[in-house]
Design a protein around this motif. Structure first.
Motif, PDB file in Angstrom:
ATOM      1  N   LEU A 187       1.269  -1.086  -0.174  1.00 37.34           N
ATOM      2  CA  LEU A 187      -0.350  -0.178   0.262  1.00 37.34           C
ATOM      3  C   LEU A 187       0.373   1.406  -0.523  1.00 37.34           C
ATOM      4  O   LEU A 187       0.712   2.533  -0.782  1.00 37.34           O
ATOM      5  CB  LEU A 187      -1.173  -0.036   1.419  1.00 37.34           C
ATOM      6  N   THR A 232       2.057   1.655  -3.699  1.00 34.44           N
ATOM      7  CA  THR A 232       0.986   2.442  -4.784  1.00 34.44           C
ATOM      8  C   THR A 232       0.467   3.578  -4.431  1.00 34.44           C
ATOM      9  O   THR A 232       0.250   4.249  -4.964  1.00 34.44           O
ATOM     10  CB  THR A 232       0.257   1.510  -4.392  1.00 34.44           C
ATOM     11  N   TRP A 244      -1.226   4.638  -1.495  1.00 36.40           N
ATOM     12  CA  TRP A 244      -2.103   4.564  -0.948  1.00 36.40           C
ATOM     13  C   TRP A 244      -2.136   4.830   0.398  1.00 36.40           C
ATOM     14  O   TRP A 244      -3.002   5.539   1.224  1.00 36.40           O
ATOM     15  CB  TRP A 244      -2.495   2.958  -0.336  1.00 36.40           C
TER      16      TRP A 244
END
Length: 302
Positions: free
Chosen positions: A295, A298, A300
């Motif tokens: 996460l 990426t 996030w």
């Protein structure tokens, strides 16, 4: 009697089964999506030495600037119950470890002379540099490495964690008393300045085996500096997080802007600037740590 006992068991089974199935299904989905990849074959080459700090209850002085009315006051003591082990690097990240990241293209060069002959902590690194190294090390080892929070560093530092309180009467309305106490403390801190980084291990270990904490390298944390305004009774009226300025800790706390590498040249928001800026890292041992790493990769989470 047996029917009466059977109902709670059936109810528990009906509740637990869906949860178990959902958890198993989620793990399967994450595995298929590549969230639980095996560690790289060369991960052991990059794995730093760590210590495991056991769960414990402790108290430490809260971070931040606290103001009651218009007068600054000592931050309150905070009681913490750390329920989990904390895995943290035994030493601060060294110059040679950081240089490997630079050579690999994952980090910007540190603003410090290269080490010669001895292993010393890397210095001349900003908060942003430390975060970049944590991501690079995560990629190299397959683990999830982050900067510690101020609270985690307090857990690991144990008796060596500083108490920045002046010990003055919070109801005293004479500002000159606090100004004088601040001046005297800063004079003491400046007299102890020791700007040359020492070889790792020079400042000994604490009760948990953590080495060199409280020496002349201040350690970046992921905790944003904050200003806390109190009512007259001591309860919190407002708390303002100042992200972009982060808490660094060694002999005392010092909030520093995230881009600063040399604190002696400016960037210290409050009090005496650190001698040097470096860092150590925490490794997550939770089962979902690989998910957190993905996460973060990426975008996030930070």
């Amino acid at each position: 009697m047996s029917c009466t006992n059977q109902k709670p068991r059936n109810s528990l089974f009906r509740t637990a089964l869906p949860i178990t199935l959902i958890a198993a299904l989620s793990v399967g989905i994450f595995q298929q999506a590549g969230f639980f990849e095996p560690s790289p074959p060369t991960s052991a080459d990059f794995e730093p030495q760590t210590v495991v700090v056991p769960p414990r209850a402790y108290k430490y002085r809260s971070d931040g600037e606290f103001v009651k009315g218009t007068a600054p006051v000592d931050a309150p003591m905070k009681a913490v119950v750390a329920a989990d082990n904390l895995t943290i690097t035994k030493y601060q990240v060294t110059a040679s470890q950081y240089a490997a990241c630079v050579l690999d293209g994952g980090c910007a060069p540190a603003d410090a002379p290269p080490a010669t002959g001895v292993e010393i902590p890397v210095t001349g690194v900003s908060f942003d540099d430390a975060v970049a190294y944590a991501r690079w090390l995560s990629d190299k080892t397959g683990d999830y490495w982050t900067l510690p929070t101020d609270e985690q560093l307090a857990q690991a530092a144990g008796k060596r964690f500083p108490d920045d309180a002046l010990g003055l009467d919070p109801d005293n309305k004479n500002p000159a008393i606090r100004w004088l106490a601040d001046y005297e403390r800063e004079a003491r801190e400046r007299s102890k300045r020791d700007p040359v980084p020492r070889p790792i291990g020079s400042f000994g270990e604490n009760e948990f085996g953590l080495a060199d904490f409280g020496g002349n390298v201040w350690e970046w944390t992921s905790t944003c500096h904050r200003r806390v305004h109190l009512y007259k009774n001591g309860s919190v009226r407002a708390s303002e997080a100042i992200c972009g300025v982060y808490v660094t800790v060694a002999g005392h706390r010092s909030p520093v802007s995230s881009f600063i590498r040399d604190p002696k040249g400016g960037g210290c928001s409050v009090g005496t600037p650190p001698d040097n800026l470096g860092f150590r890292l925490v490794k997550s041992t939770r089962w979902y740590a690989p998910l957190l790493r993905k996460l973060r990769d990426t975008g996030w989470i930070a």
